[in-house]
Design an enzyme around this catalytic site. Structure first.
Site, PDB file in Angstrom:
ATOM      1  N   ASP A 126       8.042  85.945  75.771  1.00  0.00           N
ATOM      2  CA  ASP A 126       8.720  86.613  76.880  1.00  0.00           C
ATOM      3  C   ASP A 126      10.115  86.980  76.413  1.00  0.00           C
ATOM      4  OD1 ASP A 126      10.686  84.374  78.319  1.00  0.00           O
ATOM      5  OD2 ASP A 126       8.861  83.460  77.511  1.00  0.00           O
ATOM      6  N   GLU A 155      13.721  79.624  89.440  1.00  0.00           N
ATOM      7  CA  GLU A 155      14.509  78.561  88.826  1.00  0.00           C
ATOM      8  C   GLU A 155      15.737  78.273  89.687  1.00  0.00           C
ATOM      9  OE1 GLU A 155      15.312  79.243  84.609  1.00  0.00           O
ATOM     10  OE2 GLU A 155      13.864  80.896  84.613  1.00  0.00           O
TER      11      GLU A 155
END
Length: 279
Positions: A75, A162
């Protein structure tokens, strides 16, 4: 962080209706009252790519170390700079997730270049959105849809959730009920638009503090760089395992996140076919 000007975001009336309903869920309706609308078919049309993970009958191939998994990817965001996607593919990178958007007004400066170049190199790729806890999930879904192409056979979108203790604008840590409600608002709208159920990326802390036992119909991408996910996440099967943030691969200068797909090569082919974006 500025609020973006209004844009014509919707590809059809059903998308707009879904966003309006998600906004209502965020502000007034409960999840329980929203579910009958889905059952009634107002959010119908998510077929094929919207299959639950359990419907795919994958082999369950797994192992204790990354080496036990035959399918690996990366990623990336703007921090990786220019990427030689052909070299990465030749070097064994089987897929890539590209940072696309954040909150309701930020686009990764390398996203569109990476999207075009990775596609031209034949790299299976998808896009991810970084969640901002000070905007509604529905608003963030609109921003993602406005910036990420709806292309057939691309990988399902990812919602990256997150905590953000270093954010200059939002360090909010919503209660479990509020967080899950806003996540669901984002997930429902994005699923309807792209025709496939998004994957959820969650590191250990936010999962432990808010997400244990939630969202059972979604596949998860888990971060565990010092141990196996099964040892550090409670009751959470994973589809992707981010096993290092300091990996190296051909075509990428410097360090990059590396990820393992939980399954065999045959499972990967089946998963991509079933879970890809529908147009």
């Amino acid at each position: 962080m500025r609020h973006p000007a209004a844009n014509p975001l919707f590809s059809n009336d059903l998308d707009e209706a879904a966003v309006l309903m998600a906004d209502a869920v965020s502000s007034a309706m409960t999840r329980r009252s929203f579910l009958p609308l889905i059952a009634a078919g107002l959010l119908g049309g998510c077929t094929g790519g919207g299959l639950d993970a359990g419907d795919l009958a994958l082999s369950g191939h797994s192992g204790p170390t990354p080496d036990h998994y035959p399918v690996h990817g990366i990623d990336v965001s703007k921090y990786q700079g220019d990427i030689d996607w052909s070299a990465a593919r030749r070097g064994g990178v089987s897929f890539a997730y590209l940072k696309a958007t954040e909150g309701g007004d930020r686009v990764d400066s390398r996203f569109h270049a990476n999207w075009r170049a990775a596609g031209a190199a034949g790299m299976p790729r998808g896009a991810y959105h970084f969640f901002y806890h000070c905007r509604s999930g529905a608003e963030q879904a609109r921003w993602f849809i406005d910036n990420v192409p709806k292309e057939a056979n691309t990988l399902p979108p990812v919602l990256d959730v997150e905590w953000t203790p270093d954010s200059p604008t939002c360090t909010l840590r919503p209660p479990r009920t509020d967080l899950v409600r806003e996540m669901e608002a984002f997930l429902d709208v994005v699923e309807l638009h792209y025709g496939t159920k998004p994957v959820i990326y969650a590191p250990i802390d936010i999962h432990r503090e808010r997400l244990v036992g939630t969202l059972p119909r979604h596949e998860f991408w888990l971060r565990a760089v010092k141990d196996h996910p099964n040892n550090v996440y409670t009751g959470r099967p994973f589809r992707f395992w981010q096993w290092t943030a300091t990996g190296t691969v051909p075509g990428v200068t410097g360090e990059v996140d590396r990820n393992a797909f939980s399954g065999s090569k045959a499972d990967w082919a089946k998963w991509v076919k079933a879970r890809s974006v529908r147009t």
